[in-house]
Design an enzyme around this catalytic site. Structure first.
Site, PDB file in Angstrom:
ATOM      1  N   ASP A 190       4.797   9.053   9.161  1.00  0.00           N
ATOM      2  CA  ASP A 190       3.796   8.000   8.944  1.00  0.00           C
ATOM      3  C   ASP A 190       3.073   8.230   7.630  1.00  0.00           C
ATOM      4  O   ASP A 190       2.045   8.885   7.609  1.00  0.00           O
ATOM      5  CB  ASP A 190       2.815   7.981  10.119  1.00  0.00           C
ATOM      6  CG  ASP A 190       1.865   6.795  10.075  1.00  0.00           C
ATOM      7  OD1 ASP A 190       2.084   5.877   9.267  1.00  0.00           O
ATOM      8  OD2 ASP A 190       0.895   6.795  10.852  1.00  0.00           O
ATOM      9  N   GLU A 235      -4.919   2.846   4.269  1.00  0.00           N
ATOM     10  CA  GLU A 235      -4.445   2.228   5.507  1.00  0.00           C
ATOM     11  C   GLU A 235      -4.961   2.990   6.717  1.00  0.00           C
ATOM     12  O   GLU A 235      -5.315   2.395   7.732  1.00  0.00           O
ATOM     13  CB  GLU A 235      -2.917   2.188   5.534  1.00  0.00           C
ATOM     14  CG  GLU A 235      -2.331   1.273   6.601  1.00  0.00           C
ATOM     15  CD  GLU A 235      -2.159   1.922   7.966  1.00  0.00           C
ATOM     16  OE1 GLU A 235      -1.959   1.189   8.954  1.00  0.00           O
ATOM     17  OE2 GLU A 235      -2.216   3.170   8.064  1.00  0.00           O
ATOM     18  N   GLU A 236      -5.018   4.310   6.595  1.00  0.00           N
ATOM     19  CA  GLU A 236      -5.364   5.140   7.746  1.00  0.00           C
ATOM     20  C   GLU A 236      -6.866   5.221   8.012  1.00  0.00           C
ATOM     21  O   GLU A 236      -7.270   5.631   9.094  1.00  0.00           O
ATOM     22  CB  GLU A 236      -4.813   6.564   7.558  1.00  0.00           C
ATOM     23  CG  GLU A 236      -3.294   6.666   7.494  1.00  0.00           C
ATOM     24  CD  GLU A 236      -2.620   6.429   8.832  1.00  0.00           C
ATOM     25  OE1 GLU A 236      -3.307   5.998   9.780  1.00  0.00           O
ATOM     26  OE2 GLU A 236      -1.404   6.657   8.928  1.00  0.00           O
ATOM     27  N   HIS A 254       2.015   2.707   2.789  1.00  0.00           N
ATOM     28  CA  HIS A 254       0.811   3.428   2.365  1.00  0.00           C
ATOM     29  C   HIS A 254       1.130   4.881   2.055  1.00  0.00           C
ATOM     30  O   HIS A 254       1.973   5.507   2.706  1.00  0.00           O
ATOM     31  CB  HIS A 254      -0.292   3.330   3.418  1.00  0.00           C
ATOM     32  CG  HIS A 254       0.061   3.884   4.767  1.00  0.00           C
ATOM     33  ND1 HIS A 254      -0.173   5.207   5.107  1.00  0.00           N
ATOM     34  CD2 HIS A 254       0.599   3.307   5.868  1.00  0.00           C
ATOM     35  CE1 HIS A 254       0.211   5.405   6.361  1.00  0.00           C
ATOM     36  NE2 HIS A 254       0.690   4.273   6.843  1.00  0.00           N
ATOM     37  N   GLU A 299       5.788   0.765   8.788  1.00  0.00           N
ATOM     38  CA  GLU A 299       5.127   1.557   9.828  1.00  0.00           C
ATOM     39  C   GLU A 299       6.157   2.073  10.838  1.00  0.00           C
ATOM     40  O   GLU A 299       7.161   1.416  11.108  1.00  0.00           O
ATOM     41  CB  GLU A 299       4.080   0.708  10.547  1.00  0.00           C
ATOM     42  CG  GLU A 299       2.833   0.419   9.742  1.00  0.00           C
ATOM     43  CD  GLU A 299       2.019   1.668   9.443  1.00  0.00           C
ATOM     44  OE1 GLU A 299       2.065   2.626  10.233  1.00  0.00           O
ATOM     45  OE2 GLU A 299       1.348   1.681   8.398  1.00  0.00           O
ATOM     46  N   ASP A 352      -1.423   7.194   1.939  1.00  0.00           N
ATOM     47  CA  ASP A 352      -2.434   8.054   2.554  1.00  0.00           C
ATOM     48  C   ASP A 352      -1.966   8.535   3.922  1.00  0.00           C
ATOM     49  O   ASP A 352      -1.116   7.924   4.567  1.00  0.00           O
ATOM     50  CB  ASP A 352      -3.778   7.335   2.667  1.00  0.00           C
ATOM     51  CG  ASP A 352      -3.700   6.042   3.469  1.00  0.00           C
ATOM     52  OD1 ASP A 352      -2.677   5.335   3.361  1.00  0.00           O
ATOM     53  OD2 ASP A 352      -4.656   5.733   4.208  1.00  0.00           O
TER      54      ASP A 352
END
EC number: 3.5.1.18
Length: 375
Positions: free
Chosen positions: A99, A133-134, A66, A162, A68
């Site tokens: 992350d 995703e977040e 991801h 991740e 974001d």
């Protein structure tokens, strides 16, 4: 190689792509993938940017991630500008460094090296990237999975980038995750003056015994892959701050992380039975985040363990701990799913950072996995 990874990571970190915004991160990645022969399918939904990229045919190895990031918190608490990446003492600082923009840079550069060495590789190498995703995760990976399933286009093996590692890259990999469901319960009473309790109905007094009963539920004992399911209070609120008012309602939010031993329906029935067996007026809202999933020993796990052992001279721990991830959506396709990423000790914190050497190591591991599965 390190410079290439670091420079790409810095480009991505410099974009303030707070979820679900992408703000151009994916354009940078897509340009590099197109340059090495990937086909691109954009699957954008509302404010969310998603894409599916693939190269080759046959058994499919997908790298998922991801673009974001979470909000920065208080800007004053950062030692540096969170969106102006800097390198200090061998660490790259910036929001998303761990992350997971660092892992994205590791994936892309690994793919570039792999394709250069094996331009006619067997199987299909692919990427599934989202900008949701977040936050809610409703317009992200799940939408790409739905698109692929509608085309009967399946993923065989998936590496989710991740940050799974604890102390060194590859010391822990996730081969599954618990399910998650949230119960938002409002217990309704009658507001009144606290000096006249007989003229009111205190929802706190009625709610506390019910809350304790719900917390005492034993859903299961876990199994070889999962810890026992747990019920925890995430939020609780009643009243308006005045000490002379009995509140009219009590709100309590339970989050349940559950193993493969129970279903969300069983959890719901257990809680509803307790609510119905007590003399209370209540309303309830359920928020279902995902089912538990597990990837048992097979080709993907064996390959990942082999690659990690090659570089670390030590096998990783297989774990299902932690929160939910987008792996839960990919697992719906029957795919083998493993999470392998950077060290997670600064994720979502101020002064988020990652070792430059870890970026290089992770990229080497990713390339080795590609080679072992596709070359």
């Amino acid at each position: 190689m390190t410079c290439s990874i670091t420079e790409l990571a810095k480009k991505l970190i410099s974009i303030p792509s707070v979820s679900p915004k992408d703000l151009g991160c994916q354009d940078i990645i897509i340009k590099r993938l197109c340059a090495i022969g990937f086909d691109i399918k954009r699957v954008n939904v509302n404010d969310t940017k998603n894409f599916w990229a693939f190269r080759g045919t046959g058994k499919t190895l997908t790298f998922a991630g991801h673009t974001d990031v979470v909000p920065i918190g208080q800007d004053k608490d950062w030692q540096t500008d969170p969106f102006q990446p800097v390198i200090r003492s061998g660490y790259l600082f910036g929001r998303g460094s761990a992350d997971m923009k660092g892992a994205l840079a590791a994936m892309i550069t690994a793919a570039e090296r792999f394709v250069n060495k094996f331009p006619n590789h067997k199987g299909r190498l692919s990427f599934l990237i989202t900008s949701d995703e977040e936050s809610s995760a409703v317009d992200g990976t799940i939408k790409v999975v739905e698109y692929l399933m509608s085309k009967r286009d399946m993923i065989d093996y998936c590496i989710v980038g991740e940050p799974s590692s604890t102390n060194i890259v590859g010391d822990v990999i996730k081969n599954g995750r618990r399910g998650s469901i949230t119960a938002n319960i409002t217990i309704h009473g009658i507001q009144g003056h606290i000096a006249y309790p007989d003229l009111a109905d205190n929802p706190i007094h009625k709610g506390l015994p019910v809350i304790l009963k719900i917390l005492s539920i034993k859903l299961d004992s876990g199994n070889d892959f999962f810890l026992p399911s747990s019920i925890n209070i995430a939020n609780i609120h009643a009243g308006n701050g005045f000490n002379n008012v009995i509140p009219g309602s009590l709100f309590v939010q339970f989050n349940i992380r559950f193993s493969s031993e129970v279903s969300e329906k069983h959890i719901q029935s257990q809680i509803v039975n307790i609510l119905n067996s007590n003399d209370i007026n209540y309303s309830i809202e359920w928020l279902f985040s995902g089912k538990p999933f597990i990837t048992k020993k097979g080709l993907l796990i064996d390959t990942v363990i082999q690659s990690i052992f090659y570089f670390n001279k030590k096998k990783p721990i297989l774990s299902t701990s932690g929160g939910t991830s987008d792996g839960r959506f990919i697992a719906l396709m029957g795919s083998e799913v493993v999470e392998l990423g950077l060290v997670n000790n600064t994720i979502h914190k101020v002064n988020e950072c990652v070792k430059i050497s870890d970026l290089k190591l992770l990229s080497c591991m990713y390339e080795d996995i590609m080679k072992n599965l596709l070359s």
